[in-house]
Design a protein around this motif. Structure first.
Motif, PDB file in Angstrom:
ATOM      1  N   GLY A   1       0.836  -1.115   0.018  1.00 19.30           N
ATOM      2  CA  GLY A   1       0.046   0.086  -0.155  1.00 19.30           C
ATOM      3  C   GLY A   1       0.885   1.195  -0.032  1.00 19.30           C
ATOM      4  N   MET A   2       1.975   1.231   0.652  1.00 19.98           N
ATOM      5  CA  MET A   2       2.904   2.522   0.578  1.00 19.98           C
ATOM      6  C   MET A   2       3.716   2.559  -0.407  1.00 19.98           C
ATOM      7  N   MET A   3       3.990   1.635  -1.241  1.00 22.07           N
ATOM      8  CA  MET A   3       4.768   1.810  -2.237  1.00 22.07           C
ATOM      9  C   MET A   3       3.850   2.274  -3.592  1.00 22.07           C
ATOM     10  N   VAL A   4       2.568   1.555  -3.461  1.00 25.09           N
ATOM     11  CA  VAL A   4       1.976   1.758  -4.645  1.00 25.09           C
ATOM     12  C   VAL A   4       1.517   3.359  -4.782  1.00 25.09           C
ATOM     13  N   GLU A   5       1.600   3.904  -3.783  1.00 26.17           N
ATOM     14  CA  GLU A   5       1.271   5.438  -3.813  1.00 26.17           C
ATOM     15  C   GLU A   5       2.653   6.231  -4.597  1.00 26.17           C
TER      16      GLU A   5
ATOM     17  N   TRP B   1      -4.086  -4.598   1.485  1.00 24.90           N
ATOM     18  CA  TRP B   1      -3.577  -4.547  -0.068  1.00 24.90           C
ATOM     19  C   TRP B   1      -3.182  -6.080  -0.421  1.00 24.90           C
ATOM     20  N   GLU B   2      -3.745  -6.338  -1.743  1.00 22.62           N
ATOM     21  CA  GLU B   2      -3.328  -7.801  -2.191  1.00 22.62           C
ATOM     22  C   GLU B   2      -2.486  -7.401  -3.465  1.00 22.62           C
ATOM     23  N   HIS B   3      -1.517  -8.433  -3.560  1.00 17.35           N
ATOM     24  CA  HIS B   3      -0.671  -8.600  -5.141  1.00 17.35           C
ATOM     25  C   HIS B   3      -0.469  -9.787  -5.416  1.00 17.35           C
TER      26      HIS B   3
ATOM     27  N   THR C   1       6.544   2.218 -12.336  1.00 16.68           N
ATOM     28  CA  THR C   1       5.481   1.477 -11.916  1.00 16.68           C
ATOM     29  C   THR C   1       5.997   0.015 -11.523  1.00 16.68           C
ATOM     30  N   LEU C   2       5.324  -0.448 -10.533  1.00 19.49           N
ATOM     31  CA  LEU C   2       5.528  -1.821  -9.836  1.00 19.49           C
ATOM     32  C   LEU C   2       5.164  -2.974 -10.683  1.00 19.49           C
ATOM     33  N   PRO C   3       6.118  -3.876 -10.770  1.00 21.12           N
ATOM     34  CA  PRO C   3       5.838  -4.981 -11.948  1.00 21.12           C
ATOM     35  C   PRO C   3       4.889  -5.945 -11.210  1.00 21.12           C
ATOM     36  N   ASP C   4       3.656  -5.643 -10.918  1.00 19.25           N
ATOM     37  CA  ASP C   4       2.751  -6.325 -10.346  1.00 19.25           C
ATOM     38  C   ASP C   4       1.206  -5.871 -10.988  1.00 19.25           C
ATOM     39  N   SER C   5       0.536  -6.619 -11.822  1.00 19.76           N
ATOM     40  CA  SER C   5      -0.828  -6.042 -12.400  1.00 19.76           C
ATOM     41  C   SER C   5      -1.819  -6.457 -11.259  1.00 19.76           C
TER      42      SER C   5
END
Ligand code: BYC
Length: 335
Positions: free
Chosen positions: A247-251, A274-276, A259-263
């Protein structure tokens, strides 16, 4: 005579049982009050062992964790970057020392902990078995790895064992600076040339999943969590902390323009978590078993450093011996 000895021994074991019973009652009260256990307090042996395990692993991680970044000190792109990186790597050494000191208060000498690590009998964080292949990795390590460390370690400031909690307060303050410096490296690269931006994105892509695995196995597969939480050592489960971190990183990644490599990242309104996407737990187990990309190299360097530092330990021991002898001599003259 034999009967007398037997009576003494019986009364001693009676005293031990009584003190263990009152010690246990005291310990239970401290846990119920969410207060702190200090080194001289009675504590269950399993609590002591758990703390030595976790704190020494943590200390080893800080020391081994110096390697991927120290590797870039000579290649930092400017004098300013070099000075900042050197300060950060030195901070990690300091963290290792606070933590070894905290573990020593539980009765395990630092020498023993170091020997266990050198002999390959101790764990350190999985994350440090991945290579740092570009300058952007200094940014990704600072942002993601130190970011994960902060997420995991801020709750440890409230750990029930006093020396551990107090050490963590200082460690966390320094980790915040580390994370900022990593973020700033990535921000600069992300706003640089297209090649620099790509370098930053590649680094984030490589460090993302390993940093999520730093929090440990999923809760269903975490044998130590339940007891550690009952003892107020861990305050949140591995999955809870991992979710918070995502959740912290996504912001923050949006501010970076990367981008984060996780769709599959999403906020679950029902669970408020938060789910990944799936993580490769097989890879995690391989790394823990010593078969990660850099395990052998990290251990070899650690052994080499330990051997090269032998003269420092000998000199310090000799200095301590001489100082004690001079003090004893001076005390003899004075009396
Ligand atoms: N890597 O039951 P679980 C830093 C092991 S330093 C390796 O969930 P627990 C930094 C675990 O030990 C970062 N092993 O265990 C430094 C256990 O095996 P054992 C280090 C792992 O203890 C320099 C088994 O798996 N941070 O940030 O309840 C530069 C089952 O796990 C890992 C700390 O050490 C892993 N990732 O929870 C930059 C924090 N995960 O011991 C940054 C303090 C699990 O039974 N430690 N294992 O043989 C903790 O919070 C907890 O010990 C853990 C694991 C969350 C790591």
């Amino acid at each position: 005579m034999v009967q007398n000895l037997q009576a003494v021994s019986d009364s001693q074991s009676e005293q031990v049982r009584e003190s263990a019973a009152s010690g246990q009652a005291y310990f239970d009260r401290i846990m119920a009050e969410d207060s702190r256990i200090e080194p001289r307090d009675w504590m269950p042996e399993a609590y002591r062992r758990t703390l030595v395990r976790q704190i020494s692993q943590h200390a080893h991680s800080e020391i081994i964790g110096m390697q991927p970044e120290a590797n870039w000190i000579t290649r930092a792109p400017s004098l300013k970057r070099k000075a900042i990186l050197m300060a950060k790597v030195q901070d990690e050494a300091g963290h290792g020392l606070y933590l070894y000191s905290a573990a020593e208060t539980l009765g395990t000498p630092r020498q023993k902990m170091t020997e266990d690590l050198i002999a390959g009998n101790a764990r350190y964080s999985s994350i440090f078995n991945y290579p740092a292949v570009s300058w952007a990795d200094m940014g990704a390590i600072g942002w993601l790895v130190d970011g994960a460390a902060i997420c995991n370690q801020v709750p440890l400031c409230r750990a029930s064992y006093g020396p551990y909690g107090r050490a963590m307060v200082r460690v966390c303050k320094e980790e915040s600076f580390h994370q900022r410096q990593g973020f700033e490296i990535l921000l600069e690269l992300a706003n640089g040339t297209p090649e620099q931006k790509q370098m930053a994105q590649d680094a984030v892509n490589r460090w993302y999943a390993p940093s999520l695995m730093m929090f440990g196995p999923p809760d269903d597969d975490s044998p130590n969590s339940k007891q550690s939480m009952a003892w107020n050592i861990k305050r949140f489960s591995n999955d809870e902390l991992r979710s918070r971190f995502v959740g912290m990183m996504v912001e923050q990644v949006e501010v970076l323009g990367l981008t984060l490599p996780d769709s599959e990242i999403r906020f679950n309104e029902e669970t408020k978590m938060w789910e990944h996407g799936p993580l490769d737990w097989n890879e995690f187990r391989e790394v823990l078993a010593g078969r990660g990309p850099c395990n052998a190299q990290r251990m070899e360097r650690r052994r080499e450093a330990h051997e090269n530092g032998a003269w420092v330990r000998e000199a310090a021991a000799e200095y301590a011996r001489k100082t004690a002898a001079w003090s004893a001599e001076a005390a003899g003259v004075a009396s």
